[in-house]
Scaffold this active site. Structure first.
Site, PDB file in Angstrom:
ATOM      1  N   ASP A  18      61.251  46.381  20.441  1.00 33.62           N
ATOM      2  CA  ASP A  18      61.678  45.109  19.846  1.00 33.62           C
ATOM      3  C   ASP A  18      61.010  43.919  20.543  1.00 33.62           C
ATOM      4  O   ASP A  18      60.706  43.977  21.733  1.00 33.62           O
ATOM      5  CB  ASP A  18      63.210  44.987  19.951  1.00 33.62           C
ATOM      6  CG  ASP A  18      63.759  43.905  19.032  1.00 33.62           C
ATOM      7  OD1 ASP A  18      63.126  43.636  17.991  1.00 33.62           O
ATOM      8  OD2 ASP A  18      64.806  43.329  19.358  1.00 33.62           O
ATOM      9  N   HIS A  35      53.029  42.241  15.819  1.00 37.18           N
ATOM     10  CA  HIS A  35      53.040  43.665  15.458  1.00 37.18           C
ATOM     11  C   HIS A  35      51.711  44.310  15.830  1.00 37.18           C
ATOM     12  O   HIS A  35      51.679  45.449  16.292  1.00 37.18           O
ATOM     13  CB  HIS A  35      53.315  43.832  13.956  1.00 37.18           C
ATOM     14  CG  HIS A  35      54.671  43.339  13.532  1.00 37.18           C
ATOM     15  ND1 HIS A  35      55.819  43.626  14.247  1.00 37.18           N
ATOM     16  CD2 HIS A  35      55.078  42.582  12.474  1.00 37.18           C
ATOM     17  CE1 HIS A  35      56.866  43.059  13.643  1.00 37.18           C
ATOM     18  NE2 HIS A  35      56.440  42.422  12.574  1.00 37.18           N
ATOM     19  N   ASN A  66      65.126  47.296   8.081  1.00 34.48           N
ATOM     20  CA  ASN A  66      63.931  46.432   8.078  1.00 34.48           C
ATOM     21  C   ASN A  66      63.332  46.259   6.681  1.00 34.48           C
ATOM     22  O   ASN A  66      62.523  45.357   6.450  1.00 34.48           O
ATOM     23  CB  ASN A  66      62.857  46.960   9.049  1.00 34.48           C
ATOM     24  CG  ASN A  66      63.210  46.822  10.508  1.00 34.48           C
ATOM     25  OD1 ASN A  66      62.764  47.607  11.343  1.00 34.48           O
ATOM     26  ND2 ASN A  66      64.012  45.834  10.867  1.00 34.48           N
TER      27      ASN A  66
HETATM   28  C1  IPE Z   1      65.305  47.427  15.729  1.00 32.80           C
HETATM   29  O1  IPE Z   1      64.896  46.113  15.872  1.00 32.80           O
HETATM   30  C2  IPE Z   1      64.384  48.169  14.823  1.00 32.80           C
HETATM   31  C3  IPE Z   1      63.062  48.481  15.379  1.00 32.80           C
HETATM   32  C4  IPE Z   1      62.638  48.198  16.570  1.00 32.80           C
HETATM   33  C5  IPE Z   1      62.184  49.203  14.481  1.00 32.80           C
HETATM   34  P1  IPE Z   1      65.465  44.950  14.925  1.00 32.80           P
HETATM   35  O2  IPE Z   1      64.785  43.701  15.337  1.00 32.80           O
HETATM   36  O3  IPE Z   1      65.315  45.352  13.496  1.00 32.80           O
HETATM   37  O4  IPE Z   1      67.009  44.950  15.282  1.00 32.80           O
HETATM   38  P2  IPE Z   1      68.071  43.766  15.296  1.00 32.80           P
HETATM   39  O5  IPE Z   1      67.911  43.037  13.994  1.00 32.80           O
HETATM   40  O6  IPE Z   1      67.740  42.889  16.465  1.00 32.80           O
HETATM   41  O7  IPE Z   1      69.384  44.439  15.472  1.00 32.80           O
HETATM   42  C1  IPE Z   2      60.198  44.919  16.424  1.00 36.21           C
HETATM   43  O1  IPE Z   2      59.932  43.577  16.607  1.00 36.21           O
HETATM   44  C2  IPE Z   2      59.338  45.517  15.331  1.00 36.21           C
HETATM   45  C3  IPE Z   2      60.089  45.872  14.112  1.00 36.21           C
HETATM   46  C4  IPE Z   2      61.378  45.770  13.968  1.00 36.21           C
HETATM   47  C5  IPE Z   2      59.319  46.386  13.012  1.00 36.21           C
HETATM   48  P1  IPE Z   2      60.620  42.453  15.725  1.00 36.21           P
HETATM   49  O2  IPE Z   2      59.772  42.218  14.517  1.00 36.21           O
HETATM   50  O3  IPE Z   2      62.030  42.784  15.456  1.00 36.21           O
HETATM   51  O4  IPE Z   2      60.522  41.203  16.702  1.00 36.21           O
HETATM   52  P2  IPE Z   2      61.637  40.137  17.026  1.00 36.21           P
HETATM   53  O5  IPE Z   2      62.860  40.886  17.456  1.00 36.21           O
HETATM   54  O6  IPE Z   2      61.862  39.349  15.779  1.00 36.21           O
HETATM   55  O7  IPE Z   2      61.052  39.320  18.135  1.00 36.21           O
HETATM   56 MG    MG Z   3      63.762  42.432  16.457  1.00 30.17          MG
END
Ligand code: IPE
Ligand code: IPE
Ligand code: MG
Length: 257
Positions: A18, A35, A66
């Site tokens: 994350d 990403h 997601n």
């Molecule tokens: C968890 O991260 C999912 C992945 C890392 C693929 P999210 O960013 O989706 O989770 P929340 O929204 O902080 O709970």
């Molecule tokens: C994790 O990073 C990757 C996925 C969930 C696909 P995020 O895209 O959730 O990044 P933040 O949490 O918004 O910084």
């Molecule tokens: Mg996230």
């Protein structure tokens, strides 16, 4: 690496990757740039885990939830997955890494499904390490799918509901193919599970770090494993048996209670 005792490695490390979006926002870049850098962190982490000798690494790459993100971000993530499934092929083959995937994979676009299927089948006999990508994955969804299958078997008279036990559940949970999670890591500062592996993390050691996923690398993994190795895993038992007080037998203690 000096911190890590390679004779006591976690057998299954699972990572909630994350913080990609915040990494990019802090640099005034689009979330997709985060990403892309996240993919570099995947490579570094996979190499470090393989070098250490960790048998199973599971990476949470895309959750079932997601799918509700903006379509442009979803498209960019799918494109990145497709690119990585091509660019990392040699890395997997050269290091004898078996690729696997869990989640509702049928929801992925066809181009991603076919690349995933071809690389998982090409690497399926490798025994160096199993790298599992959790894609369109949700821990609750995995439990629902297993429950549905058990209900169907019971309805069709294939099983007696009284026979349902942990082993029966394990067998229906794809995330358990590499055993329960020993060490669950989450980057990005949040201290939550976000619907990652639920059943298999029942006794996982949890490790949260503020580091954003694109900044994660070999040293970060070593720190997580060192923390894991400093914990005492009790699995509901008592710590290493304490000696009975002098002159008191277990029977006497029981009577006293
Ligand atoms: C968890 O991260 C999912 C992945 C890392 C693929 P999210 O960013 O989706 O989770 P929340 O929204 O902080 O709970
Ligand atoms: C994790 O990073 C990757 C996925 C969930 C696909 P995020 O895209 O959730 O990044 P933040 O949490 O918004 O910084
Ligand atoms: Mg996230």
């Amino acid at each position: 690496m000096g911190l890590v005792d390679v004779s006591r490695l976690p057998q299954h490390v699972a990572i909630i990757m994350d913080g990609n979006g915040r990494w990019a926002q802090r640099r005034d870049k689009p979330r997709t740039a985060g990403h892309e850098r996240g993919a570099d962190a995947v490579r570094a982490t996979m190499r470090a885990a393989r070098r250490l000798g960790i048998p199973a690494l599971t990476l949470y790459a895309f959750s079932e939830q997601n799918w509700d993100r903006p379509q442009a971000e979803i498209n960019a993530l799918v494109d990145l997955l497709c690119e990585c499934l091509v660019s990392e092929r040699n890395e997997l083959v050269d290091n004898e890494i078996r690729l696997s995937a869990i989640g509702r994979l049928h929801k992925l676009p066809e181009r991603a499904q076919s690349k995933l299927a071809s690389l998982t089948s090409e690497t399926q006999s490798f025994e160096g390490m199993t790298l599992t990508l959790a894609l369109s994955y949700g821990g609750r969804e995995e439990l629902i799918d297993a429950t549905r299958e058990l209900a169907r078997r019971a309805r069709d008279g294939e099983i007696d509901p009284a026979q349902i036990d942990e082993a029966a559940m394990d067998a229906l949970m794809p995330s358990m193919n590499v055993g329960p999670v020993d060490l669950l890591v989450r980057t990005g500062g949040e201290q939550r599970i976000s619907n990652f592996i639920l059943w298999g993390s029942a006794y996982a050691e949890l490790y949260f770090t503020d580091e954003l996923w694109p900044d994660f690398g070999a040293n970060s993994l070593y720190s997580a494993i060192a923390a894991y190795q400093s914990r005492e895993r009790r699995f509901g038992l008592v710590p290493d048996a304490e000696p009975l007080p002098a002159n008191e037998s277990a029977d006497e203690l029981e009577r006293a209670i």
